[in-house]
Design an enzyme around this catalytic site. Structure first.
Site, mmCIF file in Angstrom:
data_model
loop_
_atom_site.group_PDB
_atom_site.id
_atom_site.type_symbol
_atom_site.label_atom_id
_atom_site.label_comp_id
_atom_site.label_asym_id
_atom_site.label_seq_id
_atom_site.Cartn_x
_atom_site.Cartn_y
_atom_site.Cartn_z
ATOM 1 C CB CYS A 277 -0.929 0.015 1.208
ATOM 2 S SG CYS A 277 -1.994 1.464 1.109
ATOM 3 C CB CYS B 70 -4.565 6.507 3.841
ATOM 4 S SG CYS B 70 -5.818 5.408 4.416
ATOM 5 C CB CYS C 4 -7.718 0.442 -0.634
ATOM 6 S SG CYS C 4 -8.080 0.250 1.099
ATOM 7 C CD GLN D 187 -23.196 -3.110 10.032
ATOM 8 O OE1 GLN D 187 -22.026 -2.755 9.927
ATOM 9 N NE2 GLN D 187 -23.880 -2.953 11.142
ATOM 10 C CE1 TYR E 232 -30.254 6.155 17.791
ATOM 11 C CE2 TYR E 232 -30.888 4.232 19.092
ATOM 12 C CZ TYR E 232 -30.587 5.576 19.017
ATOM 13 O OH TYR E 232 -30.621 6.342 20.158
ATOM 14 C CG ASP F 66 -26.749 -1.148 14.818
ATOM 15 O OD1 ASP F 66 -25.699 -0.697 15.305
ATOM 16 O OD2 ASP F 66 -26.791 -1.702 13.703
ATOM 17 C CB CYS G 187 -20.114 0.941 15.382
ATOM 18 S SG CYS G 187 -21.020 2.487 15.437
HETATM 19 N N1 SAH Z 1 -29.329 -1.224 12.251
HETATM 20 C C1 SAH Z 1 -28.917 -0.752 10.946
HETATM 21 C C2 SAH Z 1 -28.280 0.634 10.964
HETATM 22 C C3 SAH Z 1 -27.295 0.936 12.040
HETATM 23 S S1 SAH Z 1 -26.298 2.403 11.801
HETATM 24 C C4 SAH Z 1 -28.013 -1.755 10.283
HETATM 25 O O1 SAH Z 1 -27.440 -2.633 10.913
HETATM 26 O O2 SAH Z 1 -27.882 -1.677 9.066
HETATM 27 C C5 SAH Z 1 -27.091 3.590 12.753
HETATM 28 C C6 SAH Z 1 -28.333 4.154 12.126
HETATM 29 O O3 SAH Z 1 -28.875 5.096 13.038
HETATM 30 C C7 SAH Z 1 -28.130 4.912 10.818
HETATM 31 O O4 SAH Z 1 -28.998 4.375 9.846
HETATM 32 C C8 SAH Z 1 -28.509 6.358 11.152
HETATM 33 O O5 SAH Z 1 -29.159 7.023 10.090
HETATM 34 C C9 SAH Z 1 -29.465 6.146 12.315
HETATM 35 N N2 SAH Z 1 -29.601 7.277 13.240
HETATM 36 C C10 SAH Z 1 -28.671 8.164 13.650
HETATM 37 N N3 SAH Z 1 -29.176 8.989 14.576
HETATM 38 C C11 SAH Z 1 -30.465 8.603 14.789
HETATM 39 C C12 SAH Z 1 -31.506 9.074 15.633
HETATM 40 N N4 SAH Z 1 -31.314 10.083 16.464
HETATM 41 N N5 SAH Z 1 -32.698 8.454 15.579
HETATM 42 C C13 SAH Z 1 -32.898 7.403 14.740
HETATM 43 N N6 SAH Z 1 -31.950 6.916 13.922
HETATM 44 C C14 SAH Z 1 -30.754 7.512 13.928
#
Ligand code: SAH
Length: 414
Positions: free
Chosen positions: A9, A15, A92, A216, A245, A314, A341
């Site tokens: 790389c 980076c 990459c 993801q 979320y 999430d 995360c």
């Molecule tokens: N569970 C999903 C997304 C997780 S990522 C998966 O696994 O694919 C986190 C997500 O939270 C994102 O889609 C983002 O747009 C959302 N998000 C961020 N702030 C938020 C809030 N205040 N209320 C609701 N969703 C939110």
């Protein structure tokens, strides 16, 4: 450091993407695992970290920024860490190979189509970034051209030329971002080839991915992560589930197969649209999705006394909010499965909720971002106290019963 990796790389050290590339993969994993164990030690014994079998070229979302070097050659690559200077890069170790090839092809086509890369200093030029998203299981490819204007000169011929070199491209979208900000994408998407979205498969279901929606970046490991979340949730088919979320509804829809019903909430309207479409495309009839702030939505649910047995959450890196967690406590689901995360905000949120009637029963780290220091994990919380007072009221429990419950609770608390 191994010379092989170093030479693999040219952007290494500039980076900042894969800070662990100078280590053995195993050592990097151990480092992350230890960090997670340390943060979660006050709550639970963390299970063995789930590493990735083949930790290369896993990213199915690849972003390249376009510009010019001092000699006006068109370059494409990534921003240098902590600066806006572009580090030219063709390959990459983390990115999908096909995506990298498409970016190089686009760069090669620009001059003959008189498409100039955007220049941040003087504001001239058209092409800011190219974003590629790949459906790992379906092989579908989406190319997003981020432009300063909706008009791409010789659009049809450009599309034709690109698809000729890469016939496996499924769709090409122009995204218009006129503003000089650090945000990559603007609000407007114009499909110029194909449907404007792609699909992928996870845990046996099909998911739609639009240019703007979260998905993801490491689908091989996402499959493992979501299966873990389902194992922790232990659904039997009778549960009402909240997927907070929820993004494009992935976790909630996977859960819907073993739940009575699922409600998903997500802030990004495009992702919610995808979630609704994903439910339809997978024949899911027991899930509904809402576009709202998760905290305000769950607050309303708690207020209205909506019953919920399992909360799947999430949140983004900033974690959840105290108000959200308070509403969870008021609703009193038996289980909360928290996918995180960012272990630091996870630990912060666990500290808050474990003082309010929940205990952490299981936790595991799942490698989602090999060679980087990002740590993804999944945690199971279970209710230990019976504090469901507010929902008792709304579920039309007689007032005298309510006070009896309150008294009983007080006694157990003492
Ligand atoms: N569970 C999903 C997304 C997780 S990522 C998966 O696994 O694919 C986190 C997500 O939270 C994102 O889609 C983002 O747009 C959302 N998000 C961020 N702030 C938020 C809030 N205040 N209320 C609701 N969703 C939110």
């Amino acid at each position: 450091m191994s010379e092989k990796k170093k030479s693999a790389c040219p952007a290494f050290g500039k980076c900042g993407g894969c800070s662990l590339i100078n280590k053995d993969y195993k050592d990097g994993v151990n480092e992350k695992s230890k960090a997670l164990i340390k943060l979660l030690a006050p709550f639970v014994k963390v299970e063995s970290f789930i590493a990735m079998d083949d930790p290369y070229n896993y990213r199915n979302k690849v972003l390249s920024t376009f510009g010019e070097d001092g000699k006006h050659n068109i370059i494409s690559g990534i921003y240098e860490e902590k600066s806006r200077r572009i580090v030219p890069m063709d390959h990459c170790l983390l990115e999908n190979r096909k995506a990298d090839e498409i970016i190089v092809t686009i760069r090669g086509l620009l001059r003959s189509f008189k498409i100039r890369p955007y220049n941040e200093r003087n504001g001239y030029g058209l092409l800011k970034h190219v974003l590629i998203r790949v459906g790992a299981a379906t092989g579908q490819i989406m190319v997003v051209l981020v432009l300063t204007s909706p008009i791409l000169p010789s659009k049809n011929n450009f599309v034709k030329a690109l698809v000729k070199v890469h016939p496996d491209i499924s769709t090409i979208v122009i995204n218009v971002n006129e503003r000089n900000t650090s945000m990559v994408l603007g609000k407007r998407d114009i499909p110029v080839y194909g449907k404007g979205f792609i699909e992928d498969e996870l845990c046996g279901m099909r998911f739609r991915i639009s240019p703007q929606s979260f998905y993801q970046v490491n689908p091989v490991q996402a499959d493992i992560l979501y299966n873990k979340a389902m194992e922790f949730a232990g659904l039997t088919g009778k549960e009402s589930v909240l997927d907070a979320y929820c993004g494009t509804g992935t976790i909630g829809l996977i859960a819907s197969r073993n739940a009575k019903n699922v409600i998903g909430v997500e802030l990004n309207p495009e992702a919610v649209k995808d979630a609704v479409n994903n439910a339809r495309a997978n024949g899911v009839k027991n899930a509904s999705f809402y576009c709202d702030d998760a905290t305000s939505f769950i607050g309303k649910m708690a207020e209205e006394g909506v019953k919920c047995d399992v909360v799947l959450m999430d949140p983004p890196r900033s974690g959840s909010t105290e108000e959200f967690l308070k509403a969870v406590v008021r609703m009193g689901p038996e289980k909360v499965v928290y996918v995180s995360c960012n272990p630091e905000t996870l630990a912060r949120d666990l500290k808050f909720i474990t003082k309010r009637g929940y205990k952490v029963s299981r936790a595991v780290g799942v490698e989602m971002f090999p060679w980087t220091n990002h740590v993804e994990s999944c945690v199971l919380l279970e209710r230990v106290s019976n504090r469901k007072a507010d929902s008792y009221v709304k579920l039309n429990v007689k007032m005298e019963d309510y006070y009896r419950i309150k008294d009983a609770e007080k006694k157990t608390d003492e």
